[in-house]
Design a protein around this motif. Structure first.
Motif, PDB file in Angstrom:
ATOM      1  N   GLY A  50     134.313  54.983 -33.369  1.00 60.69           N
ATOM      2  CA  GLY A  50     134.859  54.602 -32.282  1.00 60.69           C
ATOM      3  C   GLY A  50     134.543  55.625 -31.288  1.00 60.69           C
ATOM      4  O   GLY A  50     135.087  56.835 -30.723  1.00 60.69           O
ATOM      5  N   THR A  51     134.798  55.036 -29.786  1.00 56.07           N
ATOM      6  CA  THR A  51     134.648  56.498 -28.164  1.00 56.07           C
ATOM      7  C   THR A  51     135.329  55.672 -27.642  1.00 56.07           C
ATOM      8  O   THR A  51     136.447  54.768 -27.441  1.00 56.07           O
ATOM      9  CB  THR A  51     133.068  55.664 -28.252  1.00 56.07           C
ATOM     10  N   ASP A  52     135.747  56.507 -26.791  1.00 60.77           N
ATOM     11  CA  ASP A  52     136.950  57.115 -25.876  1.00 60.77           C
ATOM     12  C   ASP A  52     138.170  56.512 -26.411  1.00 60.77           C
ATOM     13  O   ASP A  52     139.301  55.595 -25.724  1.00 60.77           O
ATOM     14  CB  ASP A  52     136.491  55.947 -24.111  1.00 60.77           C
ATOM     15  N   ILE A  53     138.536  56.974 -27.794  1.00 66.96           N
ATOM     16  CA  ILE A  53     140.039  56.391 -28.166  1.00 66.96           C
ATOM     17  C   ILE A  53     140.451  57.458 -27.344  1.00 66.96           C
ATOM     18  O   ILE A  53     140.428  58.436 -27.291  1.00 66.96           O
ATOM     19  CB  ILE A  53     139.366  57.044 -29.937  1.00 66.96           C
ATOM     20  N   ASP A  54     141.684  56.804 -27.310  1.00 67.94           N
ATOM     21  CA  ASP A  54     143.155  57.005 -27.306  1.00 67.94           C
ATOM     22  C   ASP A  54     143.880  58.016 -28.072  1.00 67.94           C
ATOM     23  O   ASP A  54     144.327  57.311 -29.268  1.00 67.94           O
ATOM     24  CB  ASP A  54     143.748  55.948 -26.138  1.00 67.94           C
ATOM     25  N   LEU A  55     144.101  59.607 -28.220  1.00 64.76           N
ATOM     26  CA  LEU A  55     144.832  59.731 -28.815  1.00 64.76           C
ATOM     27  C   LEU A  55     146.357  60.218 -28.914  1.00 64.76           C
ATOM     28  O   LEU A  55     146.690  59.456 -30.734  1.00 64.76           O
ATOM     29  CB  LEU A  55     145.160  61.944 -28.182  1.00 64.76           C
ATOM     30  N   GLY A  56     146.864  59.202 -28.481  1.00 60.88           N
ATOM     31  CA  GLY A  56     148.600  58.705 -28.141  1.00 60.88           C
ATOM     32  C   GLY A  56     148.744  57.947 -28.990  1.00 60.88           C
ATOM     33  O   GLY A  56     148.701  57.473 -29.602  1.00 60.88           O
ATOM     34  N   GLN A  57     147.190  56.688 -29.006  1.00 55.82           N
ATOM     35  CA  GLN A  57     148.030  55.411 -29.314  1.00 55.82           C
ATOM     36  C   GLN A  57     147.307  55.516 -30.604  1.00 55.82           C
ATOM     37  O   GLN A  57     147.701  54.918 -31.834  1.00 55.82           O
ATOM     38  CB  GLN A  57     146.421  54.294 -28.835  1.00 55.82           C
ATOM     39  N   ALA A  58     146.264  56.549 -31.373  1.00 55.61           N
ATOM     40  CA  ALA A  58     145.478  56.490 -32.523  1.00 55.61           C
ATOM     41  C   ALA A  58     146.922  57.403 -33.257  1.00 55.61           C
ATOM     42  O   ALA A  58     146.753  57.347 -35.052  1.00 55.61           O
ATOM     43  CB  ALA A  58     144.411  57.574 -32.628  1.00 55.61           C
ATOM     44  N   THR A  59     147.620  57.918 -32.383  1.00 59.00           N
ATOM     45  CA  THR A  59     148.841  58.630 -33.994  1.00 59.00           C
ATOM     46  C   THR A  59     149.429  58.599 -33.140  1.00 59.00           C
ATOM     47  O   THR A  59     150.747  59.050 -34.320  1.00 59.00           O
ATOM     48  CB  THR A  59     148.558  60.565 -33.352  1.00 59.00           C
ATOM     49  N   LYS A  60     149.705  57.531 -32.781  1.00 59.21           N
ATOM     50  CA  LYS A  60     150.916  56.734 -32.437  1.00 59.21           C
ATOM     51  C   LYS A  60     152.322  57.343 -31.189  1.00 59.21           C
ATOM     52  O   LYS A  60     153.547  57.686 -32.316  1.00 59.21           O
ATOM     53  CB  LYS A  60     151.450  56.087 -33.587  1.00 59.21           C
ATOM     54  N   GLN A  61     151.840  58.862 -30.865  1.00 59.78           N
ATOM     55  CA  GLN A  61     152.503  59.767 -30.080  1.00 59.78           C
ATOM     56  C   GLN A  61     152.413  59.500 -29.014  1.00 59.78           C
ATOM     57  O   GLN A  61     151.669  59.905 -28.782  1.00 59.78           O
ATOM     58  CB  GLN A  61     152.504  60.956 -30.307  1.00 59.78           C
ATOM     59  N   GLU A  62     153.504  59.744 -28.451  1.00 62.26           N
ATOM     60  CA  GLU A  62     153.762  59.175 -27.178  1.00 62.26           C
ATOM     61  C   GLU A  62     153.486  60.456 -25.943  1.00 62.26           C
ATOM     62  O   GLU A  62     152.640  60.168 -24.847  1.00 62.26           O
ATOM     63  CB  GLU A  62     154.994  58.724 -26.526  1.00 62.26           C
ATOM     64  N   ASN A  63     153.749  61.911 -26.134  1.00 63.48           N
ATOM     65  CA  ASN A  63     153.331  62.555 -26.167  1.00 63.48           C
ATOM     66  C   ASN A  63     152.195  63.322 -26.448  1.00 63.48           C
ATOM     67  O   ASN A  63     152.234  64.632 -25.996  1.00 63.48           O
ATOM     68  CB  ASN A  63     154.900  63.682 -26.299  1.00 63.48           C
ATOM     69  N   ALA A  64     151.236  62.826 -26.867  1.00 60.68           N
ATOM     70  CA  ALA A  64     149.857  62.850 -27.564  1.00 60.68           C
ATOM     71  C   ALA A  64     148.954  62.255 -25.969  1.00 60.68           C
ATOM     72  O   ALA A  64     149.047  61.503 -25.951  1.00 60.68           O
ATOM     73  CB  ALA A  64     149.482  62.630 -28.309  1.00 60.68           C
ATOM     74  N   GLU A  65     147.896  63.313 -25.412  1.00 67.29           N
ATOM     75  CA  GLU A  65     147.138  63.055 -24.642  1.00 67.29           C
ATOM     76  C   GLU A  65     145.324  63.275 -24.761  1.00 67.29           C
ATOM     77  O   GLU A  65     145.612  64.573 -25.380  1.00 67.29           O
ATOM     78  CB  GLU A  65     147.253  62.858 -23.436  1.00 67.29           C
ATOM     79  N   GLY A  66     144.395  62.647 -24.865  1.00 68.24           N
ATOM     80  CA  GLY A  66     143.363  63.335 -24.513  1.00 68.24           C
ATOM     81  C   GLY A  66     142.886  61.807 -25.385  1.00 68.24           C
ATOM     82  O   GLY A  66     142.734  61.113 -25.823  1.00 68.24           O
ATOM     83  N   ARG A  67     141.382  62.275 -25.314  1.00 64.90           N
ATOM     84  CA  ARG A  67     140.290  60.927 -25.085  1.00 64.90           C
ATOM     85  C   ARG A  67     138.876  61.415 -26.252  1.00 64.90           C
ATOM     86  O   ARG A  67     138.163  62.461 -26.141  1.00 64.90           O
ATOM     87  CB  ARG A  67     139.340  60.129 -24.463  1.00 64.90           C
TER      88      ARG A  67
END
Length: 160
Positions: A50-67
């Motif tokens: 998986g590339t360019d994965i969104d950390l917030g979506q993957a962890t289901k955390q609104e306060n997480a950001e990173g790719r």
């Protein structure tokens, strides 16, 4: 793991569907994978990146950001209601809650709806933090131990 907008080449022989050049979307990014699916046992193995994965979506955390990237193997045996994901994750600059980081690197094992981060290294502006084990269960960080039979779980699921 939910894949969307999937395209793939496949062929069928001896009850096995082999998927190649499989592309799709996952967690705000893209995935390229290949795998095998046994139509009689419904067991499968999918290997991918998986590339360019969104950390917030993957962890289901609104306060997480990173790719970043996720290298993974997804194994399933529905007969015994067993599913596991094993792999490695690398996330670029971002933040998790109040902690800002330059990079996160970790091995990953997912089983029974718990994500285990093994040999985690978080690189920050003032240094780095390491942990042999953190886990995420129901969106909360904790130190739940990896199941002692992790290797047996994976080995038991690998045969299609």
């Amino acid at each position: 793991m939910v894949f969307t907008d999937v395209t793939s080449k496949y062929y069928y022989k001896d009850e096995i569907v082999t998927l190649t050049n499989t592309n799709g979307n996952i967690w705000g990014g893209h995935v390229n994978a290949s795998g095998k699916y046994n139509i009689n046992t419904r067991r499968y193995r999918i290997d991918g990146v998986g590339t360019d994965i969104d950390l917030g979506q993957a962890t289901k955390q609104e306060n997480a950001e990173g790719r970043g990237k996720l290298y993974f193997t997804l194994l399933c045996d529905p007969t015994y209601k067993q599913q596991a994901i094993t792999g490695h994750v690398e996330i670029g600059k971002g933040h998790f809650k109040a902690a800002h980081f330059h990079r996160i690197v970790s091995d990953v094992f997912v089983h029974n709806k718990t994500t285990y981060l093994k040999d985690l290294k978080v690189i920050m502006g003032i240094g780095h933090v390491t942990s042999k084990l953190l886990s995420i269960e129901n969106g909360k960080l904790n130190r739940k131990p990896v199941p002692p039979n992790e290797a047996a779980i994976i080995a038991g699921l690998e045969n299609i």
